[in-house]
Design a protein around this motif. Structure first.
Motif, PDB file in Angstrom:
ATOM      1  N   ASN A 133      -4.882   5.099 -16.656  1.00 41.58           N
ATOM      2  CA  ASN A 133      -4.372   5.198 -15.322  1.00 41.58           C
ATOM      3  C   ASN A 133      -4.148   4.893 -14.101  1.00 41.58           C
ATOM      4  OD1 ASN A 133      -1.924   4.434 -17.837  1.00 41.58           O
ATOM      5  ND2 ASN A 133      -2.003   6.740 -17.972  1.00 41.58           N
ATOM      6  N   LEU A 134      -3.833   4.280 -13.336  1.00 39.30           N
ATOM      7  CA  LEU A 134      -3.519   4.210 -11.597  1.00 39.30           C
ATOM      8  C   LEU A 134      -2.207   4.591 -11.364  1.00 39.30           C
ATOM      9  CD1 LEU A 134      -5.530   4.233  -9.537  1.00 39.30           C
ATOM     10  CD2 LEU A 134      -4.857   1.358  -9.088  1.00 39.30           C
ATOM     11  N   ASN A 135      -2.286   5.526 -10.650  1.00 38.52           N
ATOM     12  CA  ASN A 135      -0.950   6.048  -9.488  1.00 38.52           C
ATOM     13  C   ASN A 135      -0.458   5.020  -8.490  1.00 38.52           C
ATOM     14  OD1 ASN A 135       0.008   8.118 -11.126  1.00 38.52           O
ATOM     15  ND2 ASN A 135      -1.401   9.170 -10.221  1.00 38.52           N
ATOM     16  N   TYR A 136       0.797   4.753  -8.287  1.00 38.21           N
ATOM     17  CA  TYR A 136       0.902   4.127  -7.201  1.00 38.21           C
ATOM     18  C   TYR A 136       0.442   4.284  -5.859  1.00 38.21           C
ATOM     19  CZ  TYR A 136       4.813   7.044  -5.489  1.00 38.21           C
ATOM     20  OH  TYR A 136       4.914   7.925  -5.128  1.00 38.21           O
ATOM     21  N   TYR A 137       0.203   5.814  -5.598  1.00 39.49           N
ATOM     22  CA  TYR A 137      -0.671   6.228  -4.486  1.00 39.49           C
ATOM     23  C   TYR A 137      -1.799   6.484  -4.138  1.00 39.49           C
ATOM     24  CZ  TYR A 137       0.984  10.852  -7.451  1.00 39.49           C
ATOM     25  OH  TYR A 137       0.602  11.281  -8.157  1.00 39.49           O
ATOM     26  N   ASP A 138      -2.064   5.921  -5.853  1.00 41.73           N
ATOM     27  CA  ASP A 138      -4.529   6.245  -5.226  1.00 41.73           C
ATOM     28  C   ASP A 138      -4.631   5.918  -4.487  1.00 41.73           C
ATOM     29  OD1 ASP A 138      -3.836   8.339  -7.348  1.00 41.73           O
ATOM     30  OD2 ASP A 138      -3.974   7.225  -8.974  1.00 41.73           O
ATOM     31  N   ILE A 139      -4.173   4.374  -4.175  1.00 41.97           N
ATOM     32  CA  ILE A 139      -5.055   3.209  -3.639  1.00 41.97           C
ATOM     33  C   ILE A 139      -4.280   2.531  -2.274  1.00 41.97           C
ATOM     34  CG2 ILE A 139      -6.294   1.256  -3.294  1.00 41.97           C
ATOM     35  CD1 ILE A 139      -6.296   1.169  -6.262  1.00 41.97           C
ATOM     36  N   PRO A 140      -4.344   3.526  -1.142  1.00 43.27           N
ATOM     37  CA  PRO A 140      -3.977   3.199   0.101  1.00 43.27           C
ATOM     38  C   PRO A 140      -3.318   1.713   0.302  1.00 43.27           C
ATOM     39  CG  PRO A 140      -4.887   4.311   0.978  1.00 43.27           C
ATOM     40  CD  PRO A 140      -5.629   4.154  -0.538  1.00 43.27           C
ATOM     41  N   ALA A 141      -3.976   0.892  -0.124  1.00 42.06           N
ATOM     42  CA  ALA A 141      -3.497  -0.071  -0.183  1.00 42.06           C
ATOM     43  C   ALA A 141      -2.252  -0.996  -1.018  1.00 42.06           C
ATOM     44  CB  ALA A 141      -3.974  -1.594   0.123  1.00 42.06           C
ATOM     45  N   LEU A 142      -2.310   0.026  -2.170  1.00 34.71           N
ATOM     46  CA  LEU A 142      -1.549  -0.583  -3.687  1.00 34.71           C
ATOM     47  C   LEU A 142       0.149   0.089  -2.828  1.00 34.71           C
ATOM     48  CD1 LEU A 142      -0.887  -1.712  -6.269  1.00 34.71           C
ATOM     49  CD2 LEU A 142      -1.850   0.775  -7.082  1.00 34.71           C
ATOM     50  N   GLN A 143       0.170   1.173  -2.868  1.00 35.58           N
ATOM     51  CA  GLN A 143       1.363   1.947  -2.047  1.00 35.58           C
ATOM     52  C   GLN A 143       1.564   0.467  -0.933  1.00 35.58           C
ATOM     53  OE1 GLN A 143       1.252   6.052  -1.018  1.00 35.58           O
ATOM     54  NE2 GLN A 143       2.328   5.740   0.876  1.00 35.58           N
ATOM     55  N   GLU A 144       1.214   0.465   0.213  1.00 35.93           N
ATOM     56  CA  GLU A 144       2.215   0.113   1.271  1.00 35.93           C
ATOM     57  C   GLU A 144       2.250  -1.998   0.116  1.00 35.93           C
ATOM     58  OE1 GLU A 144       0.026  -2.264   5.127  1.00 35.93           O
ATOM     59  OE2 GLU A 144      -0.960  -1.294   4.517  1.00 35.93           O
ATOM     60  N   CYS A 145       1.007  -2.623  -0.052  1.00 38.51           N
ATOM     61  CA  CYS A 145       1.230  -3.488  -0.601  1.00 38.51           C
ATOM     62  C   CYS A 145       2.835  -3.097  -1.344  1.00 38.51           C
ATOM     63  CB  CYS A 145       1.349  -3.977  -1.044  1.00 38.51           C
ATOM     64  SG  CYS A 145       0.436  -3.996  -3.051  1.00 38.51           S
ATOM     65  N   LEU A 146       3.495  -2.738  -1.870  1.00 42.08           N
ATOM     66  CA  LEU A 146       4.264  -1.960  -3.430  1.00 42.08           C
ATOM     67  C   LEU A 146       5.785  -1.633  -2.663  1.00 42.08           C
ATOM     68  CD1 LEU A 146       3.051  -0.609  -6.300  1.00 42.08           C
ATOM     69  CD2 LEU A 146       3.810  -2.664  -6.339  1.00 42.08           C
ATOM     70  N   GLU A 147       5.506  -1.465  -1.489  1.00 39.95           N
ATOM     71  CA  GLU A 147       6.554  -0.712  -0.799  1.00 39.95           C
ATOM     72  C   GLU A 147       7.763  -1.704  -1.050  1.00 39.95           C
ATOM     73  OE1 GLU A 147       8.888   0.659   3.432  1.00 39.95           O
ATOM     74  OE2 GLU A 147       6.765   1.035   2.794  1.00 39.95           O
ATOM     75  N   ASP A 148       8.291  -2.670   0.037  1.00 34.73           N
ATOM     76  CA  ASP A 148       9.648  -3.822  -0.012  1.00 34.73           C
ATOM     77  C   ASP A 148       9.916  -3.936  -1.964  1.00 34.73           C
ATOM     78  OD1 ASP A 148       9.261  -3.863   2.215  1.00 34.73           O
ATOM     79  OD2 ASP A 148       8.401  -6.228   2.370  1.00 34.73           O
ATOM     80  N   TYR A 149       8.896  -4.097  -2.986  1.00 35.30           N
ATOM     81  CA  TYR A 149       9.017  -4.412  -3.927  1.00 35.30           C
ATOM     82  C   TYR A 149      10.029  -2.766  -4.896  1.00 35.30           C
ATOM     83  CZ  TYR A 149       7.684  -4.204  -9.476  1.00 35.30           C
ATOM     84  OH  TYR A 149       7.658  -4.250 -11.121  1.00 35.30           O
ATOM     85  N   ILE A 150       9.359  -1.914  -5.043  1.00 38.05           N
ATOM     86  CA  ILE A 150       9.905  -0.670  -5.307  1.00 38.05           C
ATOM     87  C   ILE A 150      11.436  -0.551  -5.023  1.00 38.05           C
ATOM     88  CG2 ILE A 150       9.929   2.354  -4.843  1.00 38.05           C
ATOM     89  CD1 ILE A 150       6.934   1.470  -4.855  1.00 38.05           C
TER      90      ILE A 150
END
Length: 224
Positions: A133-150
């Motif tokens: 399992n991976l949290n959205y905030y575990d990888i900064p690049a993941l959190q950044e690319c997800l903001e508009d989607y979220i």
């Protein structure tokens, strides 16, 4: 449309985030007919009305809970034993689901609880990396690319009928991120943090009843 119909329509076409960092995979159970049938049973059973609900916002679905069954914080065991919905999922348990259904019973049981509350997550879809399992905030690049989607996916769900006050299941990074988003996009009037169920079960199990009482005290104030 009923609340159930709005939810089912949403999950039938929920967007998949694009351009994720390398090795990050999405948990997407909603393209399986079997999962769709389970969702219809669950949501028609508990959301067949037009009442507004208080949103409880987790991090993102995990492999053994919502990432498998499609229902947030509900693993295959709780699906059968607590909700009386027979299923053929691999009967693995999720720690968060164990806590959630003990808390639901404290509130008054599934019928009362789901009439008043709606579970979602910052990301409606979960993530895995290297089979974990991976949290959205575990990888900064993941959190950044997800903001508009979220933000887009949360707005779609708010249209089901959301009360002004929401709760974050997570008192650390999750509430910090939600407050940042909320300040920018005005999703809710207020977001109140609660301890994350997995953290309770993994690190504070001896204080389980204390945390169930905390949830009860906070959530019962929003029940009409």
């Amino acid at each position: 449309m009923t609340y159930a119909e709005k939810i089912l329509e949403y999950y039938a076409s929920v967007s998949i985030p694009q351009q994720l960092p390398d090795s990050v995979e999405v948990l997407y159970p909603f393209d399986r007919e079997y999962v769709s049938a389970i969702l219809e049973t669950f949501y028609h059973k508990y959301f067949n009305d037009n009442h507004s609900r208080t949103f409880l916002i987790g991090i993102n679905p995990g492999r053994f809970g919502g990432g498998s069954t499609g229902i947030p914080f509900t693993d295959p065991i709780r699906l059968k034993e607590e909700l009386n919905i027979e299923n053929n999922f691999d009967p693995k348990q999720e720690l968060s689901s164990r806590f959630i259904y003990q808390m639901i019973h404290a509130i008054g049981g599934p019928e009362i609880f789901y009439k008043n509350f709606y579970f979602t997550s910052v990301s409606p879809l979960g993530f895995v990396k290297d089979g974990k399992n991976l949290n959205y905030y575990d990888i900064p690049a993941l959190q950044e690319c997800l903001e508009d989607y979220i933000v887009e996916e949360m707005k779609k769900q708010i249209e089901f009928g959301a009360k002004d006050t929401a709760f974050s299941l997570g008192m650390g990074k999750n509430i910090a991120y939600l407050k940042k988003l909320n300040a920018k996009h005005k999703l809710f009037k207020e977001i109140i943090p609660l301890p994350h169920p997995r953290w309770i079960m993994q690190y504070r199990l001896k204080r389980l009843n204390e945390f169930i009482q905390e949830y009860y005290n906070q959530l019962s104030r929003t029940i009409e």
